[in-house]
Design a protein around this motif. Structure first.
Motif, PDB file in Angstrom:
ATOM      1  N   ALA A  44       0.760  -1.263  -0.093  1.00 17.33           N
ATOM      2  CA  ALA A  44      -0.256   0.158  -0.018  1.00 17.33           C
ATOM      3  C   ALA A  44       0.839   1.327  -0.243  1.00 17.33           C
ATOM      4  CB  ALA A  44      -1.142  -0.191   1.218  1.00 17.33           C
ATOM      5  N   LEU A  45       2.072   1.281   0.746  1.00 13.90           N
ATOM      6  CA  LEU A  45       2.723   2.445   0.757  1.00 13.90           C
ATOM      7  C   LEU A  45       3.479   2.604  -0.536  1.00 13.90           C
ATOM      8  CD1 LEU A  45       4.629   2.001   4.186  1.00 13.90           C
ATOM      9  CD2 LEU A  45       3.014   4.030   3.574  1.00 13.90           C
ATOM     10  N   ILE A  46       3.908   1.342  -1.179  1.00 15.73           N
ATOM     11  CA  ILE A  46       4.652   1.706  -2.317  1.00 15.73           C
ATOM     12  C   ILE A  46       3.579   2.141  -3.402  1.00 15.73           C
ATOM     13  CG2 ILE A  46       5.863   0.349  -4.153  1.00 15.73           C
ATOM     14  CD1 ILE A  46       7.087  -1.271  -1.942  1.00 15.73           C
ATOM     15  N   GLY A  47       2.350   1.479  -3.466  1.00 12.71           N
ATOM     16  CA  GLY A  47       1.439   1.983  -4.599  1.00 12.71           C
ATOM     17  C   GLY A  47       1.027   3.258  -4.214  1.00 12.71           C
ATOM     18  N   GLY A  48       0.736   3.809  -3.057  1.00 16.62           N
ATOM     19  CA  GLY A  48       0.318   5.156  -2.839  1.00 16.62           C
ATOM     20  C   GLY A  48       1.408   6.041  -3.178  1.00 16.62           C
ATOM     21  N   GLY A  49       2.767   5.635  -3.197  1.00 22.29           N
ATOM     22  CA  GLY A  49       3.849   6.723  -3.584  1.00 22.29           C
ATOM     23  C   GLY A  49       3.850   6.714  -5.004  1.00 22.29           C
ATOM     24  N   ILE A  50       3.737   5.654  -5.711  1.00 18.05           N
ATOM     25  CA  ILE A  50       3.476   5.729  -7.028  1.00 18.05           C
ATOM     26  C   ILE A  50       2.480   6.582  -7.424  1.00 18.05           C
ATOM     27  CG2 ILE A  50       3.341   4.371  -9.344  1.00 18.05           C
ATOM     28  CD1 ILE A  50       4.838   2.164  -7.854  1.00 18.05           C
ATOM     29  N   PHE A  51       1.374   6.423  -6.855  1.00 19.73           N
ATOM     30  CA  PHE A  51      -0.003   7.057  -7.321  1.00 19.73           C
ATOM     31  C   PHE A  51       0.466   8.437  -6.961  1.00 19.73           C
ATOM     32  CE2 PHE A  51      -4.390   8.883  -6.290  1.00 19.73           C
ATOM     33  CZ  PHE A  51      -4.687   8.322  -7.545  1.00 19.73           C
ATOM     34  N   GLY A  52       0.911   8.859  -5.800  1.00 14.66           N
ATOM     35  CA  GLY A  52       1.252  10.339  -5.615  1.00 14.66           C
ATOM     36  C   GLY A  52       2.224  11.033  -6.543  1.00 14.66           C
ATOM     37  N   ILE A  53       3.236  10.124  -6.836  1.00 20.96           N
ATOM     38  CA  ILE A  53       4.054  10.675  -8.003  1.00 20.96           C
ATOM     39  C   ILE A  53       3.230  11.034  -9.228  1.00 20.96           C
ATOM     40  CG2 ILE A  53       6.175   9.948  -9.404  1.00 20.96           C
ATOM     41  CD1 ILE A  53       7.247   8.944  -6.762  1.00 20.96           C
ATOM     42  N   VAL A  54       2.603   9.984  -9.656  1.00 22.46           N
ATOM     43  CA  VAL A  54       1.818  10.319 -11.021  1.00 22.46           C
ATOM     44  C   VAL A  54       0.674  11.497 -10.774  1.00 22.46           C
ATOM     45  CG1 VAL A  54       0.109   9.122 -12.534  1.00 22.46           C
ATOM     46  CG2 VAL A  54       1.834   7.573 -11.707  1.00 22.46           C
ATOM     47  N   ILE A  56       1.303  14.043  -9.156  1.00 24.02           N
ATOM     48  CA  ILE A  56       2.189  15.441  -9.200  1.00 24.02           C
ATOM     49  C   ILE A  56       2.693  15.671 -10.604  1.00 24.02           C
ATOM     50  CG2 ILE A  56       4.412  16.211  -8.251  1.00 24.02           C
ATOM     51  CD1 ILE A  56       3.956  14.749  -5.555  1.00 24.02           C
ATOM     52  N   VAL A  57       3.113  14.612 -11.175  1.00 25.77           N
ATOM     53  CA  VAL A  57       3.694  14.769 -12.641  1.00 25.77           C
ATOM     54  C   VAL A  57       2.390  15.214 -13.678  1.00 25.77           C
ATOM     55  CG1 VAL A  57       4.432  13.580 -14.545  1.00 25.77           C
ATOM     56  CG2 VAL A  57       5.580  13.132 -12.397  1.00 25.77           C
ATOM     57  N   ALA A  58       1.300  14.466 -13.407  1.00 25.20           N
ATOM     58  CA  ALA A  58       0.169  14.718 -14.203  1.00 25.20           C
ATOM     59  C   ALA A  58      -0.415  16.310 -13.966  1.00 25.20           C
ATOM     60  CB  ALA A  58      -0.750  13.797 -14.031  1.00 25.20           C
ATOM     61  N   HIS A  59      -0.388  16.594 -12.734  1.00 22.51           N
ATOM     62  CA  HIS A  59      -0.914  18.081 -12.471  1.00 22.51           C
ATOM     63  C   HIS A  59       0.301  19.135 -12.951  1.00 22.51           C
ATOM     64  CE1 HIS A  59      -2.603  21.369 -10.240  1.00 22.51           C
ATOM     65  NE2 HIS A  59      -1.577  21.702  -9.738  1.00 22.51           N
ATOM     66  N   ALA A  60       1.533  18.812 -12.822  1.00 25.81           N
ATOM     67  CA  ALA A  60       2.608  19.601 -13.393  1.00 25.81           C
ATOM     68  C   ALA A  60       2.562  19.717 -15.038  1.00 25.81           C
ATOM     69  CB  ALA A  60       3.968  19.043 -13.050  1.00 25.81           C
ATOM     70  N   THR A  61       2.439  18.588 -15.572  1.00 27.46           N
ATOM     71  CA  THR A  61       1.925  18.954 -17.066  1.00 27.46           C
ATOM     72  C   THR A  61       0.858  19.616 -17.514  1.00 27.46           C
ATOM     73  OG1 THR A  61       1.085  16.530 -17.298  1.00 27.46           O
ATOM     74  CG2 THR A  61       3.581  16.685 -17.349  1.00 27.46           C
ATOM     75  N   GLY A  62      -0.360  19.501 -16.768  1.00 28.55           N
ATOM     76  CA  GLY A  62      -1.443  20.006 -17.145  1.00 28.55           C
ATOM     77  C   GLY A  62      -1.157  21.500 -16.994  1.00 28.55           C
ATOM     78  N   THR A  63      -0.670  21.884 -16.215  1.00 29.01           N
ATOM     79  CA  THR A  63      -0.487  23.513 -16.007  1.00 29.01           C
ATOM     80  C   THR A  63       0.510  24.048 -16.866  1.00 29.01           C
ATOM     81  OG1 THR A  63       1.044  23.037 -14.142  1.00 29.01           O
ATOM     82  CG2 THR A  63      -1.097  23.239 -13.456  1.00 29.01           C
ATOM     83  N   VAL A  64       1.272  23.271 -17.351  1.00 29.38           N
ATOM     84  CA  VAL A  64       2.200  23.596 -18.397  1.00 29.38           C
ATOM     85  C   VAL A  64       1.892  23.832 -19.734  1.00 29.38           C
ATOM     86  CG1 VAL A  64       4.599  23.318 -19.675  1.00 29.38           C
ATOM     87  CG2 VAL A  64       4.317  22.844 -17.203  1.00 29.38           C
ATOM     88  N   GLN A  65       0.828  22.940 -20.052  1.00 28.41           N
ATOM     89  CA  GLN A  65       0.122  23.071 -21.379  1.00 28.41           C
ATOM     90  C   GLN A  65      -0.958  23.939 -21.519  1.00 28.41           C
ATOM     91  OE1 GLN A  65      -0.977  19.065 -22.218  1.00 28.41           O
ATOM     92  NE2 GLN A  65       0.657  18.370 -22.437  1.00 28.41           N
ATOM     93  N   GLY A  66      -1.128  24.806 -20.252  1.00 34.03           N
ATOM     94  CA  GLY A  66      -2.228  25.482 -20.237  1.00 34.03           C
ATOM     95  C   GLY A  66      -3.698  25.305 -20.162  1.00 34.03           C
ATOM     96  N   PHE A  67      -3.916  24.036 -19.690  1.00 32.72           N
ATOM     97  CA  PHE A  67      -5.166  23.562 -19.355  1.00 32.72           C
ATOM     98  C   PHE A  67      -5.805  23.847 -18.307  1.00 32.72           C
ATOM     99  CE2 PHE A  67      -3.903  20.564 -22.946  1.00 32.72           C
ATOM    100  CZ  PHE A  67      -4.444  21.112 -23.964  1.00 32.72           C
TER     101      PHE A  67
END
Length: 67
Positions: A44-54, A56-67
């Protein structure tokens, strides 16, 4: 100390590569009734860590593209 040994056993089993002698030495001194709970908690910790990283990355790429 036993909890750290169980965590090490579970992490090595997730990785999948281990010498037979080290494997047998670890299992000689472990409480098997607690091992599944430690494995589920680490999964659960490893899965939650991967989910959290995804997220963060998805949010960061969404703001860069202007959506």
């Amino acid at each position: 100390m036993e909890l750290l040994r169980m965590i090490r056993i579970v992490l090595w089993s997730f990785f999948g590569v281990r010498r037979r002698a080290a494997h047998e030495a670890d299992f000689a001194h472990v409480n098997f009734s607690l091992l599944p709970f430690v494995a589920l908690a680490l999964a659960a910790l490893i899965g939650g860590g991967i989910f959290g990283i995804v997220l963060i990355v998805a949010h960061a790429t969404g703001t860069v593209q202007g959506f």
